[in-house]
Scaffold this motif. Sequence first.
Motif, PDB file in Angstrom:
ATOM      1  N   LEU A 274     -21.328  16.042  14.582  1.00 35.03           N
ATOM      2  CA  LEU A 274     -21.365  17.267  13.347  1.00 35.03           C
ATOM      3  C   LEU A 274     -19.737  17.395  12.831  1.00 35.03           C
ATOM      4  O   LEU A 274     -18.887  17.248  13.688  1.00 35.03           O
ATOM      5  CB  LEU A 274     -21.746  18.488  14.116  1.00 35.03           C
ATOM      6  CG  LEU A 274     -23.045  18.463  14.701  1.00 35.03           C
ATOM      7  CD1 LEU A 274     -23.364  19.864  15.353  1.00 35.03           C
ATOM      8  CD2 LEU A 274     -24.005  18.005  13.585  1.00 35.03           C
ATOM      9  N   ASN A 275     -19.866  17.700  11.578  1.00 31.31           N
ATOM     10  CA  ASN A 275     -18.443  18.014  10.897  1.00 31.31           C
ATOM     11  C   ASN A 275     -18.338  19.502  11.234  1.00 31.31           C
ATOM     12  O   ASN A 275     -19.059  20.378  11.756  1.00 31.31           O
ATOM     13  CB  ASN A 275     -18.396  17.498   9.505  1.00 31.31           C
ATOM     14  CG  ASN A 275     -19.475  18.262   8.548  1.00 31.31           C
ATOM     15  OD1 ASN A 275     -20.003  19.289   8.906  1.00 31.31           O
ATOM     16  ND2 ASN A 275     -19.650  17.676   7.395  1.00 31.31           N
ATOM     17  N   ASP A 276     -17.075  19.824  10.548  1.00 28.51           N
ATOM     18  CA  ASP A 276     -16.959  21.479  10.750  1.00 28.51           C
ATOM     19  C   ASP A 276     -17.944  22.326   9.992  1.00 28.51           C
ATOM     20  O   ASP A 276     -17.924  23.484  10.268  1.00 28.51           O
ATOM     21  CB  ASP A 276     -15.348  21.835   9.941  1.00 28.51           C
ATOM     22  CG  ASP A 276     -14.217  21.061  10.675  1.00 28.51           C
ATOM     23  OD1 ASP A 276     -14.572  20.656  11.976  1.00 28.51           O
ATOM     24  OD2 ASP A 276     -13.499  20.782  10.130  1.00 28.51           O
ATOM     25  N   ALA A 277     -18.765  21.862   8.852  1.00 26.11           N
ATOM     26  CA  ALA A 277     -19.716  22.589   8.604  1.00 26.11           C
ATOM     27  C   ALA A 277     -20.885  22.611   9.333  1.00 26.11           C
ATOM     28  O   ALA A 277     -21.950  23.200   8.749  1.00 26.11           O
ATOM     29  CB  ALA A 277     -19.937  22.404   7.028  1.00 26.11           C
ATOM     30  N   GLY A 278     -20.901  21.810  10.345  1.00 26.83           N
ATOM     31  CA  GLY A 278     -22.238  21.746  11.088  1.00 26.83           C
ATOM     32  C   GLY A 278     -23.137  20.751  10.753  1.00 26.83           C
ATOM     33  O   GLY A 278     -24.199  20.818  10.955  1.00 26.83           O
ATOM     34  N   LEU A 279     -22.887  19.791   9.675  1.00 28.36           N
ATOM     35  CA  LEU A 279     -23.461  18.573   9.250  1.00 28.36           C
ATOM     36  C   LEU A 279     -23.183  17.312   9.960  1.00 28.36           C
ATOM     37  O   LEU A 279     -22.280  17.158  10.262  1.00 28.36           O
ATOM     38  CB  LEU A 279     -23.547  18.643   7.591  1.00 28.36           C
ATOM     39  CG  LEU A 279     -23.707  19.873   6.885  1.00 28.36           C
ATOM     40  CD1 LEU A 279     -23.113  19.672   5.250  1.00 28.36           C
ATOM     41  CD2 LEU A 279     -25.132  20.369   6.942  1.00 28.36           C
ATOM     42  N   SER A 280     -24.495  16.581   9.850  1.00 29.90           N
ATOM     43  CA  SER A 280     -24.126  15.182  10.499  1.00 29.90           C
ATOM     44  C   SER A 280     -23.164  14.549   9.522  1.00 29.90           C
ATOM     45  O   SER A 280     -23.202  14.607   8.257  1.00 29.90           O
ATOM     46  CB  SER A 280     -25.365  14.353  10.480  1.00 29.90           C
ATOM     47  OG  SER A 280     -25.342  12.996  10.928  1.00 29.90           O
ATOM     48  N   ASP A 281     -22.006  13.783  10.055  1.00 29.74           N
ATOM     49  CA  ASP A 281     -21.091  12.921   9.681  1.00 29.74           C
ATOM     50  C   ASP A 281     -20.922  11.610  10.023  1.00 29.74           C
ATOM     51  O   ASP A 281     -20.585  11.283  11.096  1.00 29.74           O
ATOM     52  CB  ASP A 281     -19.836  13.880   9.689  1.00 29.74           C
ATOM     53  CG  ASP A 281     -18.425  13.269   9.044  1.00 29.74           C
ATOM     54  OD1 ASP A 281     -18.802  11.923   8.572  1.00 29.74           O
ATOM     55  OD2 ASP A 281     -17.489  14.246   8.940  1.00 29.74           O
ATOM     56  N   PHE A 282     -21.747  10.791   9.352  1.00 28.11           N
ATOM     57  CA  PHE A 282     -21.491   9.448   9.446  1.00 28.11           C
ATOM     58  C   PHE A 282     -20.150   8.721   9.769  1.00 28.11           C
ATOM     59  O   PHE A 282     -19.890   7.990  10.767  1.00 28.11           O
ATOM     60  CB  PHE A 282     -22.298   8.405   8.786  1.00 28.11           C
ATOM     61  CG  PHE A 282     -22.523   6.880   8.972  1.00 28.11           C
ATOM     62  CD1 PHE A 282     -23.458   6.656   9.958  1.00 28.11           C
ATOM     63  CD2 PHE A 282     -21.829   6.147   8.319  1.00 28.11           C
ATOM     64  CE1 PHE A 282     -23.794   5.445  10.493  1.00 28.11           C
ATOM     65  CE2 PHE A 282     -22.112   4.693   8.826  1.00 28.11           C
ATOM     66  CZ  PHE A 282     -22.916   4.458   9.855  1.00 28.11           C
ATOM     67  N   ALA A 283     -18.977   9.111   8.789  1.00 27.58           N
ATOM     68  CA  ALA A 283     -17.888   8.442   9.049  1.00 27.58           C
ATOM     69  C   ALA A 283     -17.387   8.963  10.412  1.00 27.58           C
ATOM     70  O   ALA A 283     -16.639   8.273  11.403  1.00 27.58           O
ATOM     71  CB  ALA A 283     -16.756   8.916   8.010  1.00 27.58           C
TER      72      ALA A 283
END
Length: 81
Positions: free
Chosen positions: A45-54
């Motif tokens: 998860l990124n800071d926004a709570g979304l999946s982050d492939f990178a």
Amino acid sequence: MIVDEIGTRIFTRRGLDWTAIPRPGRRIEVTRLDSAIIDGEIIVLNDAGLSDFAALRKAITRRQHDLYFVAFDLLHLNGHD
């Protein structure tokens, strides 16, 4: 993810055993299942709570504590498709 008499194991789509992920040293426990096949994916998860492939690509080798298994399909449960 496969749950059976051996235990709970996670495999990649290419068949690599990733049972130690998402939390190395921490077992994934699934209760009330004799057997199951669960489709899902490992995410970060990124800071926004979304999946982050990178971020996932980096976390696989450097930050395994940030990995989560997200289940989205129950393919087999206790002997039934």
